[in-house]
Write an enzyme that holds these catalytic residues in place. Structure first.
Site, short mmCIF file in Angstrom:
data_model
loop_
_atom_site.label_atom_id
_atom_site.label_comp_id
_atom_site.label_asym_id
_atom_site.label_seq_id
_atom_site.Cartn_x
_atom_site.Cartn_y
_atom_site.Cartn_z
N ASP A 118 8.72 -19.27 11.00
CA ASP A 118 9.57 -20.27 10.34
C ASP A 118 9.47 -20.03 8.84
O ASP A 118 8.78 -19.11 8.38
CB ASP A 118 9.12 -21.69 10.70
CG ASP A 118 10.28 -22.69 10.69
OD1 ASP A 118 11.14 -22.58 9.80
OD2 ASP A 118 10.32 -23.58 11.55
N GLY A 175 9.63 -16.39 7.33
CA GLY A 175 10.87 -15.66 7.16
C GLY A 175 12.08 -16.52 7.48
O GLY A 175 11.96 -17.72 7.75
N ASP A 176 13.24 -15.89 7.47
CA ASP A 176 14.53 -16.56 7.68
C ASP A 176 15.16 -15.99 8.94
O ASP A 176 15.46 -14.80 9.01
CB ASP A 176 15.42 -16.30 6.46
CG ASP A 176 16.75 -17.03 6.53
OD1 ASP A 176 17.13 -17.50 7.62
OD2 ASP A 176 17.42 -17.13 5.49
N PHE A 177 15.38 -16.84 9.95
CA PHE A 177 15.91 -16.32 11.22
C PHE A 177 17.38 -15.91 11.13
O PHE A 177 17.93 -15.36 12.07
CB PHE A 177 15.68 -17.27 12.39
CG PHE A 177 16.07 -18.72 12.19
CD1 PHE A 177 17.32 -19.08 11.72
CD2 PHE A 177 15.17 -19.73 12.51
CE1 PHE A 177 17.67 -20.40 11.58
CE2 PHE A 177 15.51 -21.06 12.37
CZ PHE A 177 16.77 -21.40 11.90
N HIS A 220 21.06 -26.42 17.98
CA HIS A 220 21.87 -27.63 17.82
C HIS A 220 22.04 -28.03 16.35
O HIS A 220 22.86 -28.89 16.03
CB HIS A 220 21.34 -28.78 18.67
CG HIS A 220 20.14 -29.49 18.12
ND1 HIS A 220 19.73 -30.72 18.57
CD2 HIS A 220 19.22 -29.15 17.15
CE1 HIS A 220 18.66 -31.12 17.92
NE2 HIS A 220 18.33 -30.18 17.07
#
Length: 330
Positions: A201, A223-225, A242
């Site tokens: 995350d 990190g950045d997904f 969602h």
């Protein structure tokens, strides 16, 4: 009176007065009146004096709360009903944190701008609050901290049901993508001692992770997904999709696909709304749009979303919570 016994006009008033229900419940909790009723019945003058409230207005408010079934009147005293006790912090099944949030200014303002979402299909939050939802919470800890606590409560309740409902024994490693503080991952690792875990995350989230006692069995990566996702035998995402539109979910899913080995599994843990949806499913379907520009999805919508990103939905597994596990393969 039961809803089925109400006249059409009375039923419409019941529906239209939802704004008052929220305001009254939030005020009774925030003012401390609900907490002061924890020990037992109390009179209005004593409650008003202890909470620093106007006695006449508190009487009217408690009468309204009694009509909602949150309190009951015994003579000149009021007590909490079984429903009202769920507004107490720490009570089993408590909705305290949730009610404190939905009655707070950012939530009220976003829903007050509902017409913007209805007309444009965009989030109603950002135009009125001046920032997207998560950025706003980061800048305003008076709302961000309670929100994080509520999410922690919900995840804690759901975590055991997920680890109980799915067989993780075929995997050697699992990555919780967007896993927050690691509550769900910790539950899965505790139930499956053979597993190695990765919590993934943003650094601002993972710095407060709860996996210290699992040193040697877990890695914490930041990190950045939207850019990349670590590889593992199973990629897990709970209540990530969602939050986002179909277009942004497609990017997340493609990053997952790039990270996955041929025999790996993608496990998406989300509410899967029925058709027609029940009240909470229908509410969250709207709420995610209003606050974030996201959405809840039906099974067929998940199947299409996953298919567009190159996945095949293999099965949908029920849990003992409102969440379901969608298992997908390459």
């Amino acid at each position: 009176m039961e809803t089925s016994q109400l006249s059409p006009q009375a039923r419409l008033w019941q529906l239209g007065l939802g704004f008052a229900n929220t305001s009254v419940l939030h005020a009774l909790v925030k003012s401390g009146v609900i907490e002061r009723l924890r020990a037992g019945p109390s009179g209005v003058p004593e409650l008003a004096q202890a909470a620093g409230l106007d006695a006449g207005m508190l009487l009217r408010t408690l009468r309204f709360a009694a009509a909602l079934g949150v309190v009951a009147q015994d003579g000149e005293q009021y007590r909490l009903t079984d429903v009202g006790r769920l507004l107490l912090e720490g009570e089993p099944g408590s909705m305290y944190q949730g009610l404190m949030l939905i009655g707070a200014e950012p939530w009220r303002n976003a829903w007050g701008n509902f017409m913007h979402s209805l007309a444009t299909g965009e989030s109603a939050f950002e135009p009125v609050m001046g920032a997207n939802f998560f950025d706003y919470l980061g800048r305003h800890p008076e709302y961000g901290v309670p929100f994080d606590r509520w999410q922690t409560t919900l995840t804690t309740v759901a975590a055991r049901t997920v680890s109980d409902a799915y067989d993780f024994t075929p995997f050697a490693s699992i990555c919780d993508v967007g896993g927050g503080q690691g509550i769900l991952l910790k539950s899965i690792l505790a139930a499956n001692p053979h597993l190695h875990g990765i919590l993934y995350d943003q650094e601002s989230v993972t710095k407060d992770h709860l996996l210290v006692d699992l040193a040697g069995r877990v890695e914490v990566r930041s990190g950045d997904f939207f850019e990349r996702v670590p590889g593992a035998d199973a990629l897990l995402m709970k209540n990530v999709l969602h939050d986002w539109s179909d277009e942004k979910c497609d990017v997340i899913l493609r990053r997952c696909r790039e990270a996955m080995r041929p025999q790996a599994r993608l496990l998406v843990v989300e509410m899967v709304i029925a058709t027609p949806a029940d009240l909470m499913g229908a509410f969250y379907h709207l709420h995610m749009q209003v606050m974030l520009g996201g959405k809840e999805r039906t099974e067929e919508e998940f199947r299409a979303l996953l298919g567009n990103a190159g996945f095949t939905l293999q099965r949908v597994i029920a849990t003992a919570s409102p969440l379901k596990i969608l298992e997908a393969t390459l």
